[in-house]
Design a protein around this motif. Structure first.
Motif, short mmCIF file in Angstrom:
data_model
loop_
_atom_site.label_atom_id
_atom_site.label_comp_id
_atom_site.label_asym_id
_atom_site.label_seq_id
_atom_site.Cartn_x
_atom_site.Cartn_y
_atom_site.Cartn_z
N SER A 18 33.83 -68.23 -6.08
CA SER A 18 33.38 -68.59 -7.36
C SER A 18 34.17 -69.43 -8.23
CB SER A 18 32.47 -67.61 -8.09
OG SER A 18 33.39 -66.84 -8.84
N CYS A 21 32.98 -72.68 -9.41
CA CYS A 21 31.74 -72.29 -10.12
C CYS A 21 31.97 -71.81 -11.64
CB CYS A 21 30.57 -71.31 -9.42
SG CYS A 21 30.28 -72.03 -8.07
N CYS A 76 29.26 -71.17 -14.27
CA CYS A 76 28.25 -72.13 -14.64
C CYS A 76 26.95 -71.31 -14.83
CB CYS A 76 27.96 -72.70 -13.15
SG CYS A 76 26.44 -73.63 -12.86
N TRP A 79 25.43 -69.58 -12.19
CA TRP A 79 25.99 -68.48 -11.24
C TRP A 79 25.63 -67.14 -11.68
CZ3 TRP A 79 28.55 -68.93 -6.89
CH2 TRP A 79 29.44 -67.42 -6.60
N CYS A 83 24.98 -68.70 -6.31
CA CYS A 83 24.23 -69.79 -6.84
C CYS A 83 22.73 -69.43 -7.08
CB CYS A 83 24.40 -71.49 -6.30
SG CYS A 83 23.59 -72.52 -7.18
N CYS A 93 28.30 -80.07 -6.76
CA CYS A 93 28.41 -78.84 -6.24
C CYS A 93 28.28 -79.12 -4.42
CB CYS A 93 27.50 -77.91 -6.48
SG CYS A 93 27.36 -77.61 -8.41
#
Length: 159
Positions: A18, A21, A76, A79, A83, A93
């Protein structure tokens, strides 16, 4: 013509860490394709999705463009141990880490790989696949505020 350092491909396989993210401030810019795909995925109108999941980010030349929100820890908005919109995730992404600036040379790629445990591991991506991702990333232009307002207006007229 310059021969790309990745002519024989590059290895990358997401490790689901992650890092890309979240963890640090950044922007996930949304193009029209991204916005409409996310609206369809979440079954939300453009107006509703923008109000709930988006913010206006400063961009080049003083423009304001559409971007996803971030949580307080910089993750994000989408997240949550993965996702939540993976099937409809933005082009930014889905093309990572084959962004034009990240693959401009071996030094930059290797520098970026220090932050991403999936780079230089896993499946070999072909030159053609990398180029497709790079081009998709380059042409995926974020929506300006006035463009989003027009989409909302168009959507409201069709109701």
């Amino acid at each position: 013509m310059k021969e790309e350092f990745y002519k024989d491909g590059l290895c990358f396989e997401c490790q689901r860490c992650s890092f890309c993210c979240g963890h640090s401030p950044g922007y996930v810019y949304l193009s029209q394709r991204d916005l409409l795909a996310l609206c369809k995925f979440f079954k939300m109108s453009v107006k509703e999705f923008v109000a709930v999941h988006c913010r206006w980010a400063d961009y080049y030349y003083g423009d304001k463009v559409l971007a996803l929100l971030e949580k307080n820890n910089y993750d994000c908005e989408l997240w949550n141990n993965g996702c939540t919109a993976y099937e409809a995730r933005p082009v930014q992404c889905s093309t990572y880490p084959f962004w034009s600036w990240m693959i401009k040379d071996r030094k930059t790629w290797d520098e970026c790989s220090k932050d991403c445990p999936g780079m230089n591991k896993g499946r070999l991506w072909t030159f053609e696949e990398i180029e497709r991702n790079k081009i998709s990333y380059e042409i995926n232009r974020p929506l300006k505020k006035e463009e989003v307002e027009k989409l909302i207006e168009k959507e409201e007229k069709s109701l």
